[in-house]
Every structure is written in C-alpha cells, then in structure tokens.
Write an enzyme that holds these catalytic residues in place. Structure first.
Site, PDB file in Angstrom:
ATOM      1  N   ARG A 121       0.851  -1.183   0.000  1.00 59.25           N
ATOM      2  CA  ARG A 121       0.000   0.000   0.000  1.00 59.25           C
ATOM      3  C   ARG A 121       0.893   1.241   0.000  1.00 59.25           C
ATOM      4  NH1 ARG A 121      -3.536  -2.844  -1.475  1.00 59.25           N
ATOM      5  NH2 ARG A 121      -5.496  -3.299  -0.423  1.00 59.25           N
TER       6      ARG A 121
ATOM      7  N   GLU B 202      -3.864   6.962  -4.668  1.00 57.99           N
ATOM      8  CA  GLU B 202      -4.007   6.518  -6.060  1.00 57.99           C
ATOM      9  C   GLU B 202      -5.455   6.619  -6.531  1.00 57.99           C
ATOM     10  OE1 GLU B 202      -2.204   2.630  -5.327  1.00 57.99           O
ATOM     11  OE2 GLU B 202      -4.152   1.663  -5.607  1.00 57.99           O
TER      12      GLU B 202
ATOM     13  N   HIS C 181      -1.236  -0.186  -9.981  1.00 57.97           N
ATOM     14  CA  HIS C 181      -1.849  -1.158  -9.053  1.00 57.97           C
ATOM     15  C   HIS C 181      -2.298  -2.419  -9.803  1.00 57.97           C
ATOM     16  CE1 HIS C 181      -3.985  -1.592  -4.934  1.00 57.97           C
ATOM     17  NE2 HIS C 181      -3.717  -2.785  -5.439  1.00 57.97           N
TER      18      HIS C 181
HETATM   19  C1  8YV Z   1      -7.420  -5.473  -5.367  1.00 59.67           C
HETATM   20  C2  8YV Z   1      -5.540  -5.318  -3.593  1.00 59.67           C
HETATM   21  O1  8YV Z   1      -7.554  -5.839  -6.699  1.00 59.67           O
HETATM   22  O2  8YV Z   1      -6.233  -7.400  -2.723  1.00 59.67           O
HETATM   23  C3  8YV Z   1      -5.838  -6.274  -2.483  1.00 59.67           C
HETATM   24  O3  8YV Z   1      -5.678  -5.874  -1.307  1.00 59.67           O
HETATM   25  O4  8YV Z   1      -4.946  -4.333  -3.390  1.00 59.67           O
HETATM   26  C4  8YV Z   1      -5.950  -5.632  -5.002  1.00 59.67           C
HETATM   27  O5  8YV Z   1      -5.550  -6.918  -5.296  1.00 59.67           O
HETATM   28  C5  8YV Z   1      -7.997  -4.113  -5.285  1.00 59.67           C
HETATM   29  O6  8YV Z   1      -7.653  -3.497  -4.115  1.00 59.67           O
HETATM   30  C6  8YV Z   1      -9.524  -4.156  -5.479  1.00 59.67           C
HETATM   31  O7  8YV Z   1     -10.249  -4.370  -4.311  1.00 59.67           O
END
Ligand code: 8YV
Length: 319
Positions: free
Chosen positions: A239, A268, A286
């Site tokens: 993150r 983001e 991402h």
């Molecule tokens: C998600 C992510 O696709 O799983 C997570 O925590 O950051 C990503 O894989 C995205 O956050 C959609 O919810």
C-alpha cells in the site's frame, strides 16, 4: 421465494458477475462508477450482503447507517484497511476477504518492479519508443546485478514468502522483518531481523509486503530511508501510504537511492506527480492482482464468503 439481494459495488470479471447473477438478485454496477457513501447506502437498501472493493470506505459512520438487512460484507481484496471491521462486528455483520488468491500474481509483479528498477526499465522503454536508440554502446543504460545482493522483505506473510521464493532463484540473499519470526522450516534460510531498523541496514533491495495499518503508515520515512544502504532499491506492492512520498522522491533525486519500483501509491490514482518526472522510477497502476485467473479466483472466494453467511454457515475467509 425471493432470492437474497447482493450488492456488487464495482464491475467485476464476467465469470464472477455470472455466478452472482445465477445465485442471487445481484445489483451490479455495469458503468463501474464509484459510489459516494450516500449512494452506497441507497444502493444497499434491502440488500442481504455486499461484495465490495477497496474503493468503498466502510467507516464506522457508514456502518451505523447500513440497513439492518446486511449480514455480510465480503471484500474483493486481501487488504482490508478500508473497512472498520470492529464496527461491522459490533453490528453483527460478518466481514470477510480473499486471502491467498493473489499471492503468486503479486509476487510476480514485485519481481517485475525489482527488475524494472534495477535494469532501468522505464528509461529503456522510453529510449526505444521515442526512437532515441541509436545503437549499442558498452555503457548504455547500465543497471545492477542481483547476485550477491541482499533483499530485505518487510512483511513475511504469504506474499512476502512468495517474493522470497522467486528472489532466491535470482541469486538474492533473503532477509526479513515480520511481527513474528517464521518457523525454521518456512524461513528457508532467510535471516530474521527483530527490528525494521536492523533489516533496513542490510537491504540492498527493500520489498514492502506488509499490510497497511496505523502502525505501518509512513514507515518508510526520513529516518528509515537514511538507514538503507546507499544506492538501495525500494519496491512496493503493498500500500502506498507506507511510504512518505516526499522523502522517497528526495532520496531518488539525490541518488541516495538508485531506483524505486512502485505498484501502489498514496491517494491513487492521483500519485505524487514528482514520481513521473524521475527517470529512476518504474511505475505500475496497481496491477498486483491483475491476472485473469487471479481476479476470477478473488471473485469466487468473495462469493464463497457470501454464500456461506447467507446459508447460515461461517464464512470460509473471515476477518
Ligand atoms: C485489489 C488489492 O484488486 O487485494 C488487495 O488488497 O490491493 C488488489 O488486489 C484491489 O484493491 C480491489 O479491491
């Protein structure tokens, strides 16, 4: 008999939406517009469960205003910093996520970032695409090797361990810091550091793989970056809020750090624009879990959670 209503807050892969529609009165979001809190509450009226993404901020205030009919909130993610889990529990709402679904995909992106940063992937792409490549020279776009270097992994959960497994194959020596030391069998020779400071001091490459929390926010700050070896590389697939952007940008500008590979950003998609101007950043939007197989798996796991709760069983992946 009326079928249970499931609010699916974002547009999800076709196979996931097909299953949701097959099994439920699914309220889909074909335009993929991001709900405001009020719009989310309106859309959730009378629903039995919500399948959300990290774009939906499930704050204590929102939870207090959710309809009483909501029994489960299942997030299409492994991260759950966007959900006030305690507030949900206090209202008897089961919260669940999709752990393990994106381990391989995210670890692969960590390697892409590492290579992109160490081998000057952005500058190289730019040179070729702009027609600025005029021929081979012995000193053009030189990067650095991995062999003999130390990879520091901050957060040795599933994804951290998958990064370690891949990085060993590239000749990197693995060091890590984690809340708890792994059992020897799982360490596979990785060197445990009881403190992040100790890990930073040996991290020729630092990979951030810990969850976001109030404790990890801005963990890569001025003091932390100063502890990294000169010329170190930073990679983040976790993150963005774990990095103090201005400090990382300054270190990349002065050359204290060689390069950074980043897939996640504070705020983001509105990342700090200074990252864009730096030649030594390798940036992705991402993409950690962005494979066809992984996104289907995430959706199916998120639905498994809802299926279980609405059938009166425990969610398979509860938080
Ligand atoms: C998600 C992510 O696709 O799983 C997570 O925590 O950051 C990503 O894989 C995205 O956050 C959609 O919810």
């Amino acid at each position: 008999m009326a079928r249970p209503v499931v609010l699916v807050t974002r547009k999800l892969p076709p196979a996931v939406e097909a299953r949701a529609t097959r099994d439920y009165d699914a309220r889909l979001n074909p335009d993929d517009r991001i709900y405001t809190a009020d719009a989310l509450l309106a859309a959730a009226a009378g629903a039995d469960a919500m399948l959300i993404c990290t774009s939906e901020k499930i704050t204590a205030d929102l939870v207090s205003r959710l309809p009483a009919s909501i029994k489960a909130i299942s997030t299409f993610s492994v991260g759950y910093e966007h959900i006030d889990v305690a507030a949900c529990r206090a209202r008897g709402i089961v919260v669940a996520n999709t752990p393990g679904a994106m381990t391989e995909a995210t670890a692969n992106i960590a390697m892409l970032l590492m290579l992109g940063a160490a081998r000057r992937g952005y500058e190289a792409q730019q040179m070729v695409r702009r027609g600025e490549w005029t021929g081979w020279t012995s000193t053009m776009l030189l990067g650095v090797d991995f062999s003999g270097k130390r990879l520091g992994i901050f957060g040795m959960g599933r994804i951290g361990q998958a990064v370690a497994q891949r990085a060993r194959g590239f000749g990197l020596t693995i060091h890590y810091h984690n809340r708890r030391r792994l059992p020897a069998g799982e360490e596979q020779g990785a060197v445990f550091h009881a403190s992040l400071d100790s890990l930073l001091a040996v991290s020729d490459i630092l990979s951030i793989n810990a969850p976001s929390s109030p404790e990890t926010r801005h963990i890569l700050n001025t003091a932390a970056i100063a502890r990294l070896p000169d010329g170190a590389i930073v990679v983040n697939t976790a993150r963005g809020d774990m990095i103090e952007d201005a400090t990382l940008i300054a270190a990349l500008t002065t050359g204290k750090l060689r390069a950074a590979g980043l897939d996640v950003f504070a705020g983001e998609p509105n990342l700090n624009p200074a990252y864009l101007a730096l030649p030594n950043t390798y940036l992705l939007p991402h993409l950690g879990s962005a494979t066809i197989e992984t996104r289907d798996r995430m959706g199916f796991m998120a639905l498994d959670n809802i299926d279980a709760v609405l059938a009166g069983r425990p969610a398979p992946y509860p938080l």
